[in-house]
Design a protein around this motif. Structure first.
Motif, PDB file in Angstrom:
ATOM      1  N   TYR A 289       0.814  -1.218   0.000  1.00  0.00           N
ATOM      2  CA  TYR A 289       0.000   0.000   0.000  1.00  0.00           C
ATOM      3  C   TYR A 289       0.844   1.263   0.000  1.00  0.00           C
ATOM      4  O   TYR A 289       0.417   2.307  -0.483  1.00  0.00           O
ATOM      5  CB  TYR A 289      -0.932   0.013   1.220  1.00  0.00           C
ATOM      6  CG  TYR A 289      -2.050  -0.994   1.123  1.00  0.00           C
ATOM      7  CD1 TYR A 289      -2.931  -0.984   0.035  1.00  0.00           C
ATOM      8  CD2 TYR A 289      -2.242  -1.965   2.106  1.00  0.00           C
ATOM      9  CE1 TYR A 289      -3.960  -1.907  -0.066  1.00  0.00           C
ATOM     10  CE2 TYR A 289      -3.273  -2.883   2.020  1.00  0.00           C
ATOM     11  CZ  TYR A 289      -4.130  -2.848   0.930  1.00  0.00           C
ATOM     12  OH  TYR A 289      -5.144  -3.757   0.826  1.00  0.00           O
ATOM     13  N   LYS A 290       2.022   1.194   0.594  1.00  0.00           N
ATOM     14  CA  LYS A 290       2.864   2.395   0.722  1.00  0.00           C
ATOM     15  C   LYS A 290       4.316   2.008   0.464  1.00  0.00           C
ATOM     16  O   LYS A 290       5.081   1.742   1.399  1.00  0.00           O
ATOM     17  CB  LYS A 290       2.695   2.962   2.147  1.00  0.00           C
ATOM     18  CG  LYS A 290       3.288   4.331   2.327  1.00  0.00           C
ATOM     19  CD  LYS A 290       2.490   5.390   1.610  1.00  0.00           C
ATOM     20  CE  LYS A 290       3.156   6.734   1.674  1.00  0.00           C
ATOM     21  NZ  LYS A 290       2.517   7.685   0.727  1.00  0.00           N
ATOM     22  N   PRO A 291       4.707   1.968  -0.801  1.00  0.00           N
ATOM     23  CA  PRO A 291       6.034   1.447  -1.144  1.00  0.00           C
ATOM     24  C   PRO A 291       7.190   2.173  -0.455  1.00  0.00           C
ATOM     25  O   PRO A 291       8.212   1.559  -0.172  1.00  0.00           O
ATOM     26  CB  PRO A 291       6.095   1.640  -2.663  1.00  0.00           C
ATOM     27  CG  PRO A 291       4.670   1.655  -3.109  1.00  0.00           C
ATOM     28  CD  PRO A 291       3.900   2.282  -1.993  1.00  0.00           C
ATOM     29  N   ASP A 292       7.046   3.464  -0.177  1.00  0.00           N
ATOM     30  CA  ASP A 292       8.186   4.179   0.424  1.00  0.00           C
ATOM     31  C   ASP A 292       8.119   4.212   1.953  1.00  0.00           C
ATOM     32  O   ASP A 292       8.840   4.988   2.592  1.00  0.00           O
ATOM     33  CB  ASP A 292       8.265   5.603  -0.132  1.00  0.00           C
ATOM     34  CG  ASP A 292       7.070   6.455   0.265  1.00  0.00           C
ATOM     35  OD1 ASP A 292       5.971   5.881   0.465  1.00  0.00           O
ATOM     36  OD2 ASP A 292       7.213   7.689   0.375  1.00  0.00           O
ATOM     37  N   LEU A 293       7.280   3.389   2.557  1.00  0.00           N
ATOM     38  CA  LEU A 293       7.154   3.387   4.020  1.00  0.00           C
ATOM     39  C   LEU A 293       8.501   3.089   4.683  1.00  0.00           C
ATOM     40  O   LEU A 293       9.149   2.087   4.373  1.00  0.00           O
ATOM     41  CB  LEU A 293       6.136   2.326   4.442  1.00  0.00           C
ATOM     42  CG  LEU A 293       5.756   2.323   5.929  1.00  0.00           C
ATOM     43  CD1 LEU A 293       4.825   3.501   6.236  1.00  0.00           C
ATOM     44  CD2 LEU A 293       5.075   1.020   6.309  1.00  0.00           C
ATOM     45  N   ALA A 294       8.909   3.955   5.608  1.00  0.00           N
ATOM     46  CA  ALA A 294      10.147   3.712   6.376  1.00  0.00           C
ATOM     47  C   ALA A 294       9.778   2.988   7.663  1.00  0.00           C
ATOM     48  O   ALA A 294       8.847   3.383   8.359  1.00  0.00           O
ATOM     49  CB  ALA A 294      10.822   5.034   6.705  1.00  0.00           C
ATOM     50  N   LEU A 295      10.528   1.930   7.953  1.00  0.00           N
ATOM     51  CA  LEU A 295      10.184   1.109   9.119  1.00  0.00           C
ATOM     52  C   LEU A 295      11.181   1.273  10.243  1.00  0.00           C
ATOM     53  O   LEU A 295      12.385   1.400  10.035  1.00  0.00           O
ATOM     54  CB  LEU A 295      10.127  -0.355   8.703  1.00  0.00           C
ATOM     55  CG  LEU A 295       8.869  -0.701   7.945  1.00  0.00           C
ATOM     56  CD1 LEU A 295       9.051  -1.987   7.178  1.00  0.00           C
ATOM     57  CD2 LEU A 295       7.680  -0.806   8.900  1.00  0.00           C
ATOM     58  N   SER A 296      10.615   1.226  11.439  1.00  0.00           N
ATOM     59  CA  SER A 296      11.435   1.242  12.638  1.00  0.00           C
ATOM     60  C   SER A 296      10.969   0.090  13.522  1.00  0.00           C
ATOM     61  O   SER A 296       9.872  -0.421  13.353  1.00  0.00           O
ATOM     62  CB  SER A 296      11.243   2.594  13.319  1.00  0.00           C
ATOM     63  OG  SER A 296      11.617   2.525  14.659  1.00  0.00           O
ATOM     64  N   GLY A 297      11.836  -0.338  14.433  1.00  0.00           N
ATOM     65  CA  GLY A 297      11.437  -1.471  15.275  1.00  0.00           C
ATOM     66  C   GLY A 297      12.158  -1.470  16.609  1.00  0.00           C
ATOM     67  O   GLY A 297      13.043  -0.652  16.856  1.00  0.00           O
ATOM     68  N   ASP A 298      11.717  -2.374  17.478  1.00  0.00           N
ATOM     69  CA  ASP A 298      12.416  -2.644  18.736  1.00  0.00           C
ATOM     70  C   ASP A 298      12.869  -4.097  18.716  1.00  0.00           C
ATOM     71  O   ASP A 298      12.137  -4.964  18.223  1.00  0.00           O
ATOM     72  CB  ASP A 298      11.479  -2.497  19.951  1.00  0.00           C
ATOM     73  CG  ASP A 298      11.074  -1.070  20.226  1.00  0.00           C
ATOM     74  OD1 ASP A 298      11.684  -0.143  19.659  1.00  0.00           O
ATOM     75  OD2 ASP A 298      10.142  -0.889  21.015  1.00  0.00           O
ATOM     76  N   PHE A 299      14.059  -4.330  19.284  1.00  0.00           N
ATOM     77  CA  PHE A 299      14.602  -5.690  19.353  1.00  0.00           C
ATOM     78  C   PHE A 299      15.139  -5.967  20.741  1.00  0.00           C
ATOM     79  O   PHE A 299      15.702  -5.084  21.384  1.00  0.00           O
ATOM     80  CB  PHE A 299      15.735  -5.871  18.341  1.00  0.00           C
ATOM     81  CG  PHE A 299      15.281  -5.685  16.930  1.00  0.00           C
ATOM     82  CD1 PHE A 299      14.793  -6.760  16.193  1.00  0.00           C
ATOM     83  CD2 PHE A 299      15.296  -4.430  16.348  1.00  0.00           C
ATOM     84  CE1 PHE A 299      14.331  -6.578  14.903  1.00  0.00           C
ATOM     85  CE2 PHE A 299      14.838  -4.240  15.051  1.00  0.00           C
ATOM     86  CZ  PHE A 299      14.360  -5.307  14.335  1.00  0.00           C
ATOM     87  N   ILE A 300      14.965  -7.199  21.160  1.00  0.00           N
ATOM     88  CA  ILE A 300      15.568  -7.651  22.418  1.00  0.00           C
ATOM     89  C   ILE A 300      16.495  -8.813  22.087  1.00  0.00           C
ATOM     90  O   ILE A 300      16.068  -9.773  21.433  1.00  0.00           O
ATOM     91  CB  ILE A 300      14.494  -8.118  23.415  1.00  0.00           C
ATOM     92  CG1 ILE A 300      13.589  -6.945  23.806  1.00  0.00           C
ATOM     93  CG2 ILE A 300      15.148  -8.729  24.652  1.00  0.00           C
ATOM     94  CD1 ILE A 300      12.461  -7.318  24.755  1.00  0.00           C
ATOM     95  N   VAL A 301      17.756  -8.729  22.507  1.00  0.00           N
ATOM     96  CA  VAL A 301      18.663  -9.873  22.341  1.00  0.00           C
ATOM     97  C   VAL A 301      18.865 -10.550  23.690  1.00  0.00           C
ATOM     98  O   VAL A 301      18.783  -9.908  24.743  1.00  0.00           O
ATOM     99  CB  VAL A 301      20.037  -9.481  21.755  1.00  0.00           C
ATOM    100  CG1 VAL A 301      19.870  -8.796  20.407  1.00  0.00           C
ATOM    101  CG2 VAL A 301      20.809  -8.589  22.721  1.00  0.00           C
ATOM    102  N   GLY A 302      19.120 -11.851  23.646  1.00  0.00           N
ATOM    103  CA  GLY A 302      19.425 -12.573  24.875  1.00  0.00           C
ATOM    104  C   GLY A 302      18.225 -12.799  25.772  1.00  0.00           C
ATOM    105  O   GLY A 302      18.356 -12.876  26.997  1.00  0.00           O
ATOM    106  N   PHE A 303      17.049 -12.935  25.162  1.00  0.00           N
ATOM    107  CA  PHE A 303      15.887 -13.364  25.951  1.00  0.00           C
ATOM    108  C   PHE A 303      16.220 -14.738  26.535  1.00  0.00           C
ATOM    109  O   PHE A 303      16.945 -15.513  25.909  1.00  0.00           O
ATOM    110  CB  PHE A 303      14.649 -13.442  25.042  1.00  0.00           C
ATOM    111  CG  PHE A 303      13.379 -13.748  25.780  1.00  0.00           C
ATOM    112  CD1 PHE A 303      12.701 -12.742  26.462  1.00  0.00           C
ATOM    113  CD2 PHE A 303      12.868 -15.045  25.821  1.00  0.00           C
ATOM    114  CE1 PHE A 303      11.538 -13.024  27.160  1.00  0.00           C
ATOM    115  CE2 PHE A 303      11.705 -15.330  26.520  1.00  0.00           C
ATOM    116  CZ  PHE A 303      11.034 -14.313  27.196  1.00  0.00           C
ATOM    117  N   PRO A 304      15.720 -15.054  27.745  1.00  0.00           N
ATOM    118  CA  PRO A 304      16.105 -16.325  28.379  1.00  0.00           C
ATOM    119  C   PRO A 304      15.980 -17.516  27.423  1.00  0.00           C
ATOM    120  O   PRO A 304      14.937 -17.697  26.787  1.00  0.00           O
ATOM    121  CB  PRO A 304      15.120 -16.450  29.546  1.00  0.00           C
ATOM    122  CG  PRO A 304      14.811 -15.041  29.901  1.00  0.00           C
ATOM    123  CD  PRO A 304      14.851 -14.267  28.613  1.00  0.00           C
ATOM    124  N   GLY A 305      17.050 -18.275  27.312  1.00  0.00           N
ATOM    125  CA  GLY A 305      17.038 -19.477  26.489  1.00  0.00           C
ATOM    126  C   GLY A 305      17.401 -19.249  25.027  1.00  0.00           C
ATOM    127  O   GLY A 305      17.495 -20.201  24.254  1.00  0.00           O
TER     128      GLY A 305
END
Ligand code: SAH
Ligand code: SF4
Ligand code: F3S
Length: 453
Positions: A301-317
């Motif tokens: 729907y929006k080809p030029d959409l810029a994406l941002s995110g959150d990440f967690i590394v080292g979740f238990p296991g």
């Protein structure tokens, strides 16, 4: 007589919004904001509980304020009220009252509208005041009309709380259950903001795309509906919303990115991890491929959409291979910007109980460094791709250098541009000369130049 109010704000935009509301509520009582805590008549710590050692930090900040109060008193410069607000107050109010008996007030995110009453109680010598009740609606109902964000780019809380209960997160406990404000209240606040000069509104919510407020006919409306309504307001030039959960990314909302021209082409859509097993352990309730498909739909729907995110590394296991699934997801999606964190246990959350599966600190650090290297490369490449292009920039304020203004692109990039100050508050076409790690640099396009400088 004016009194000085110092507010120190931690955490998310929701706290930034709340701090501004506290200042507005206290302004009729004669308080005006100061940046200098040593001279404050009242100091508020608006706390965040999301990070490790949040409460320890709160107590050490409180200790500093207590010393400042002592200096003030011993030098005959008057007294200082000390208050703790926000999510640490909500989660650990009793503990604060006990451990820091010198604190005058402790109140959670849902009770700051009662600040005048709490102040009166304190003045009557009622001792320490604690208010960590949960109902949300009364707060919005009793905010003074003046209590609105008057900035060019302003925040408007439309939704609060969260019912998702991700295994690592304290927010459902500190902010309570999901609550959506009525559309009419939001439209009214938005109109007042626009009348005060706001050009860009960011709709705020812990789970903003789960918005389901009632309209004036008592009908439940979605975030996509709300966006459509706001887009009709005269004078509003830009609209954004944050933070969203992948599960609530409905067809309607994806389509709004195509259909609503003032909705900016930027979306913060946290995924946290790329491994299905970890996503399940986190209780995120979707798989990595489901997330990929949502991104595909959005970009359809929006080809030029810029994406941002959150990440967690080292979740238990989390194993090395599972961590690599996160890298793979990042490679597939390509982010314009992102936040990434080492997992840290938050007391009271399910994941904090997974003692025997905790990942060693050095492993977490090493994974975070690899992930951030990749995310930084993507961010730089994204910014570099703008070199030579012309983008509309909402010019917000003067930069540090002479003759320089700072603004935002539609994609949330900070843009530095040489421009006369009278352009503040307007959208200017800017030719980008340079894309850097964290910002763009450019010059006004000659197309803007007709007005008298
Ligand atoms: N409501 C938003 C933001 C939640 S908090 C959302 O649902 O996305 C912001 C970010 O902090 C989260 O997305 C997550 O990446 C991070 N976070 C939350 N709890 C954490 C923890 N215990 N350890 C590490 N990072 C955490
Ligand atoms: Fe926390 Fe998850 Fe709710 Fe976001 S969706 S606020 S991460 S529980
Ligand atoms: Fe922090 Fe509370 Fe926001 S815990 S992230 S200030 S909702």
């Amino acid at each position: 007589m004016t009194k000085k109010l110092y507010i120190s704000t931690y955490g998310c935009q929701m706290n930034v919004y709340d701090s501004a509301r506290m200042a507005d509520i206290l302004s009729p009582l004669g308080y005006s904001l100061t940046q200098d805590p040593t001279d404050a008549d009242m100091s508020i710590l608006n706390t965040c509980h999301i990070r490790e050692k949040a409460s320890e930090k709160t107590f050490s900040e409180l200790g500093r304020l207590r010393n400042m109060r002592r200096d003030k008193q011993s030098e005959g410069r008057g007294d200082m009220l000390i208050a703790v607000a926000g999510c640490v107050a909500q989660a650990e109010g009793d503990e604060i009252i006990k451990r820091a008996p010198y604190v005058n007030m402790v109140f959670g995110p849902q009770s700051y509208h009662k600040l005048p009453e709490m102040l009166a109680e304190t003045a009557r010598g009622a001792g320490q005041v604690l208010d960590t009740d949960f109902p949300v609606e009364p707060k919005f109902d009793s905010l003074p009309d003046e209590a609105i964000d008057k900035n060019l780019g302003a925040f408007l809380t439309v939704q609060e709380g969260c019912d998702k209960f991700c295994a690592f997160c304290v927010v459902p406990y500190t902010r309570g259950a999901e609550f959506s404000r009525a559309t009419d209240d939001i439209l009214k606040e938005a109109r007042r903001m626009i009348a005060n000069g706001t050009k860009e509104i960011t709709l705020l919510g812990q789970n903003v795309n789960a918005y389901h407020g009632l309209d004036k006919n008592g009908k439940s409306r979605s975030l996509a509906d709300l966006i459509q309504m706001l887009a009709e307001l005269d004078g509003l030039e830009r609209l954004r919303y944050t933070t969203s959960h992948p599960l609530e990314m409905t067809e309607d909302l994806c389509k709004a990115h195509r259909d609503v021209d003032i909705l900016m082409p930027y979306l913060h859509l946290p995924v946290q991890a790329g491994s299905d097993r970890i996503l399940e352990a986190m209780n995120r309730r979707h798989t990595a491929d489901e997330y990929r498909r949502i991104i595909d739909k959005l970009r359809h729907y929006k080809p030029d959409l810029a994406l941002s995110g959150d990440f967690i590394v080292g979740f238990p296991g989390e194993t090395e291979a599972e961590f690599e699934d996160t890298l793979r997801l990042v490679e597939d999606v390509t982010y314009a910007q992102a936040y990434s964190f080492k997992y840290s246990p938050r007391p009271g959350t399910p994941a904090a109980g997974l003692d025997h599966e905790m990942i060693a600190e050095d492993v977490k650090s090493e994974r975070l460094a690899r992930l951030q290297k990749l995310l930084n490369e993507q961010q730089l490449a994204f910014n570099k791709s703008f070199e030579g292009k012309t983008v509309p920039v909402l010019l917000e304020r003067e930069g540090r250098r002479d003759g320089q203004l700072v603004g935002r692109s539609p994609y949330m990039q900070s843009v530095y541009v040489q421009s006369p100050p009278h352009r503040i508050g307007r959208v200017a076409e800017v030719i980008i000369d340079e894309g850097n790690a964290n910002s763009l640099r450019g010059q006004l396009s000659p197309g803007n130049a007709q007005d008298a400088a």
